[in-house]
Design a protein around this motif. Structure first.
Motif, PDB file in Angstrom:
ATOM      1  N   VAL A 123       0.829  -1.221   0.000  1.00  0.00           N
ATOM      2  CA  VAL A 123       0.000   0.000   0.000  1.00  0.00           C
ATOM      3  C   VAL A 123       0.862   1.269   0.000  1.00  0.00           C
ATOM      4  CG1 VAL A 123      -1.902  -1.149   1.181  1.00  0.00           C
ATOM      5  CG2 VAL A 123      -0.182   0.068   2.535  1.00  0.00           C
ATOM      6  N   GLY A 124       2.187   1.093  -0.081  1.00  0.00           N
ATOM      7  CA  GLY A 124       3.063   2.256  -0.206  1.00  0.00           C
ATOM      8  C   GLY A 124       3.591   2.831   1.083  1.00  0.00           C
ATOM      9  N   LEU A 125       3.454   2.091   2.202  1.00  0.00           N
ATOM     10  CA  LEU A 125       3.985   2.564   3.483  1.00  0.00           C
ATOM     11  C   LEU A 125       5.355   1.958   3.724  1.00  0.00           C
ATOM     12  CD1 LEU A 125       0.980   2.417   6.011  1.00  0.00           C
ATOM     13  CD2 LEU A 125       2.194   4.443   5.209  1.00  0.00           C
ATOM     14  N   LYS A 126       6.373   2.803   3.817  1.00  0.00           N
ATOM     15  CA  LYS A 126       7.714   2.304   4.097  1.00  0.00           C
ATOM     16  C   LYS A 126       7.872   2.027   5.590  1.00  0.00           C
ATOM     17  CE  LYS A 126       9.922   4.694   0.235  1.00  0.00           C
ATOM     18  NZ  LYS A 126      10.933   5.700  -0.182  1.00  0.00           N
ATOM     19  N   PRO A 127       8.757   1.080   5.968  1.00  0.00           N
ATOM     20  CA  PRO A 127       8.980   0.803   7.404  1.00  0.00           C
ATOM     21  C   PRO A 127       9.392   2.060   8.153  1.00  0.00           C
ATOM     22  CG  PRO A 127       9.962  -0.919   6.061  1.00  0.00           C
ATOM     23  CD  PRO A 127       9.505   0.140   5.100  1.00  0.00           C
ATOM     24  N   SER A 128       8.678   2.355   9.224  1.00  0.00           N
ATOM     25  CA  SER A 128       8.919   3.564  10.022  1.00  0.00           C
ATOM     26  C   SER A 128       8.230   3.384  11.366  1.00  0.00           C
ATOM     27  CB  SER A 128       8.357   4.796   9.301  1.00  0.00           C
ATOM     28  OG  SER A 128       6.940   4.672   9.180  1.00  0.00           O
ATOM     29  N   LEU A 129       8.265   4.420  12.172  1.00  0.00           N
ATOM     30  CA  LEU A 129       7.571   4.343  13.468  1.00  0.00           C
ATOM     31  C   LEU A 129       6.058   4.243  13.275  1.00  0.00           C
ATOM     32  CD1 LEU A 129       9.590   6.857  15.675  1.00  0.00           C
ATOM     33  CD2 LEU A 129       9.784   4.379  15.547  1.00  0.00           C
ATOM     34  N   LEU A 130       5.543   4.817  12.172  1.00  0.00           N
ATOM     35  CA  LEU A 130       4.096   4.714  11.903  1.00  0.00           C
ATOM     36  C   LEU A 130       3.685   3.256  11.709  1.00  0.00           C
ATOM     37  CD1 LEU A 130       1.302   5.848  11.233  1.00  0.00           C
ATOM     38  CD2 LEU A 130       2.087   6.149   8.858  1.00  0.00           C
ATOM     39  N   THR A 131       4.454   2.508  10.924  1.00  0.00           N
ATOM     40  CA  THR A 131       4.102   1.104  10.705  1.00  0.00           C
ATOM     41  C   THR A 131       4.279   0.286  11.998  1.00  0.00           C
ATOM     42  OG1 THR A 131       6.358   0.729   9.897  1.00  0.00           O
ATOM     43  CG2 THR A 131       4.655   1.143   8.257  1.00  0.00           C
ATOM     44  N   VAL A 132       5.258   0.681  12.838  1.00  0.00           N
ATOM     45  CA  VAL A 132       5.413  -0.002  14.133  1.00  0.00           C
ATOM     46  C   VAL A 132       4.177   0.249  14.998  1.00  0.00           C
ATOM     47  CG1 VAL A 132       6.788  -0.175  16.244  1.00  0.00           C
ATOM     48  CG2 VAL A 132       7.916   0.167  14.054  1.00  0.00           C
ATOM     49  N   VAL A 133       3.669   1.489  14.987  1.00  0.00           N
ATOM     50  CA  VAL A 133       2.464   1.806  15.768  1.00  0.00           C
ATOM     51  C   VAL A 133       1.288   0.951  15.296  1.00  0.00           C
ATOM     52  CG1 VAL A 133       0.714   3.582  16.138  1.00  0.00           C
ATOM     53  CG2 VAL A 133       3.123   4.144  16.426  1.00  0.00           C
ATOM     54  N   LEU A 134       1.122   0.843  13.970  1.00  0.00           N
ATOM     55  CA  LEU A 134       0.006   0.047  13.434  1.00  0.00           C
ATOM     56  C   LEU A 134       0.153  -1.425  13.830  1.00  0.00           C
ATOM     57  CD1 LEU A 134      -0.260   1.657   9.875  1.00  0.00           C
ATOM     58  CD2 LEU A 134      -1.750   2.051  11.842  1.00  0.00           C
ATOM     59  N   GLY A 135       1.362  -1.950  13.711  1.00  0.00           N
ATOM     60  CA  GLY A 135       1.590  -3.352  14.070  1.00  0.00           C
ATOM     61  C   GLY A 135       1.398  -3.611  15.553  1.00  0.00           C
ATOM     62  N   HIS A 136       1.923  -2.736  16.381  1.00  0.00           N
ATOM     63  CA  HIS A 136       1.801  -2.928  17.832  1.00  0.00           C
ATOM     64  C   HIS A 136       0.357  -2.747  18.305  1.00  0.00           C
ATOM     65  CE1 HIS A 136       6.275  -2.322  19.106  1.00  0.00           C
ATOM     66  NE2 HIS A 136       6.082  -3.356  18.316  1.00  0.00           N
ATOM     67  N   THR A 137      -0.397  -1.873  17.650  1.00  0.00           N
ATOM     68  CA  THR A 137      -1.808  -1.714  18.025  1.00  0.00           C
ATOM     69  C   THR A 137      -2.579  -2.993  17.744  1.00  0.00           C
ATOM     70  OG1 THR A 137      -1.702   0.647  17.501  1.00  0.00           O
ATOM     71  CG2 THR A 137      -3.886  -0.337  17.645  1.00  0.00           C
ATOM     72  N   PHE A 138      -2.281  -3.619  16.600  1.00  0.00           N
ATOM     73  CA  PHE A 138      -2.892  -4.912  16.257  1.00  0.00           C
ATOM     74  C   PHE A 138      -2.554  -5.967  17.311  1.00  0.00           C
ATOM     75  CE2 PHE A 138      -2.267  -9.038  14.095  1.00  0.00           C
ATOM     76  CZ  PHE A 138      -3.569  -9.267  13.672  1.00  0.00           C
ATOM     77  N   LEU A 139      -1.307  -5.933  17.790  1.00  0.00           N
ATOM     78  CA  LEU A 139      -0.863  -6.927  18.778  1.00  0.00           C
ATOM     79  C   LEU A 139      -1.411  -6.645  20.174  1.00  0.00           C
ATOM     80  CD1 LEU A 139       1.093  -9.375  19.128  1.00  0.00           C
ATOM     81  CD2 LEU A 139       2.825  -7.723  19.834  1.00  0.00           C
ATOM     82  N   ALA A 140      -1.539  -5.361  20.547  1.00  0.00           N
ATOM     83  CA  ALA A 140      -1.945  -4.994  21.909  1.00  0.00           C
ATOM     84  C   ALA A 140      -3.464  -5.013  22.101  1.00  0.00           C
ATOM     85  CB  ALA A 140      -1.411  -3.602  22.244  1.00  0.00           C
ATOM     86  N   LEU A 141      -4.224  -4.960  20.993  1.00  0.00           N
ATOM     87  CA  LEU A 141      -5.682  -4.887  21.122  1.00  0.00           C
ATOM     88  C   LEU A 141      -6.290  -6.050  21.915  1.00  0.00           C
ATOM     89  CD1 LEU A 141      -8.226  -3.331  20.432  1.00  0.00           C
ATOM     90  CD2 LEU A 141      -8.333  -4.567  18.260  1.00  0.00           C
TER      91      LEU A 141
END
Length: 262
Positions: A123-141
Motif C-alpha cells: 500500500v506504499g507505506l515504508k517501514p517507520s515508526l508509523l508502521t510499528v504503531v500500526l503493528g503494535h496496536t494490532f498486537l496490543a488490542l
C-alpha cells in the motif's frame, strides 16, 4: 507442622526455573568486568552512568516511549468500545468477532511481522515508526479487550437506564456513568498495552526501518562483546520498569473488579 505438598514444591521449582536466569541480569550489570561469568570481578555503577552518554540509545528510548504511548491510547480506545459491545450486546457473529480480535495472541509473531511488512509495502507505506504503531496496536488490542471485558462484566446496566430515564443523552451517560466505573480497567489497559508495545521486538525489527525502538537497538548491541555490560544495565532498568507497570496495572484491574462487586 504441615509439610509442603507436591504441588507446592512443583510450583516453587517452576518459578525458580522461570525467573532465576532473569535475576542474573541485574547481578551482572554491576560487574566491573566485561565478561559475563563467575566469579564477579568487582562492583561498579559505571555501566549505568554511561547509558546517558549514548545518543543513539536515547533516541531509541524516545522512539519506544512515543510508540508505546500512541499504541496504548489507540488500543485502549478501540478495546473500550469492543469490550462494551461484546459484554452488553448479543449479535450474529459475536463469537467469530471475538475470536478474530484475540487471534494475534496465537499467531506466531514472525508470521504477523512478515505479513504486515508485505502489506505495508504493497500500500506504499515504508517501514517507520508509523508502521510499528500500526503493528503494535494490532498486537496490543487483544490485551486491552481482555482487561476491559472484565471491567464491563459485572457493570450494572440499570445505572445507565436510570440515567436515560432522567433525560441524560447517550454520550453524557457514557461520560458521567460508565467511564467512572470502568476507569480503573482503562488505566490497567493503558499500562499493559504500553508495556506490551515497549517490550515487543519481532514486529519492531521488521517494521521500524532506520528508526529502531529500544529492543531493536539492544539486539544490535548484543553482537558486540564490549557493549554487553551496557546492555545488561539497560535491560535491568527495563525489567524493573516493566514489573512496576504490570504490578500497577494489576492493582487497577483488581480495584475495578472490587468496585463492581460493591
Amino acid at each position: 507442622m504441615r509439610r509442603p505438598s507436591t504441588l507446592t514444591a512443583y510450583a516453587f521449582l517452576y518459578l525458580v526455573f522461570l525467573y532465576l536466569p532473569v535475576l542474573f541480569l541485574p547481578l551482572f550489570s554491576f560487574n566491573s568486568g566485561t565478561i559475563v561469568a563467575f566469579p564477579i570481578k568487582g562492583w561498579t555503577l559505571d555501566w549505568y552512568r554511561k547509558l546517558g552518554e549514548q545518543d543513539t540509545l536515547i533516541q531509541a528510548l524516545w522512539n519506544s516511549l512515543g510508540v508505546g504511548t500512541v499504541v496504548a491510547l489507540l488500543s485502549t480506545a478501540m478495546g473500550l468500545f469492543a469490550a462494551r459491545a461484546f459484554v452488553r450486546y448479543r449479535f450474529r457473529g459475536q463469537r467469530a468477532a471475538e475470536g478474530l480480535v484475540m487471534l494475534p495472541l496465537v499467531i506466531p509473531g514472525i508470521i504477523v511481522a512478515s505479513s504486515m511488512l508485505v502489506l505495508f509495502l504493497f500500500v506504499g507505506l515504508k517501514p517507520s515508526l508509523l508502521t510499528v504503531v500500526l503493528g503494535h496496536t494490532f498486537l496490543a488490542l487483544p490485551f486491552s479487550v481482555s482487561i476491559l471485558k472484565s471491567a464491563f462484566d459485572d457493570f450494572d446496566a440499570s445505572l445507565e437506564e436510570a440515567s436515560y430515564d432522567l433525560g441524560v443523552g447517550v454520550f453524557d451517560t457514557f461520560r458521567r456513568v460508565t467511564l467512572p466505573v470502568v476507569s480503573p480497567g482503562i488505566v490497567a489497559s493503558l499500562l499493559v498495552t504500553f508495556t506490551v508495545s515497549f517490550d515487543e521486538f519481532v514486529l519492531a525489527f521488521f517494521l521500524s526501518g532506520n528508526q529502531p525502538t529500544l529492543p531493536v537497538y539492544i539486539w544490535s548491541q548484543i553482537r558486540f562483546p564490549a557493549k554487553l555490560p551496557n546492555v545488561l544495565a539497560l535491560g535491568s532498568i527495563l525489567l524493573l520498569t516493566s514489573v512496576l507497570l504490570l504490578v500497577l496495572a494489576e492493582y487497577f484491574r483488581r480495584r475495578s473488579s472490587a468496585s463492581e462487586v460493591r
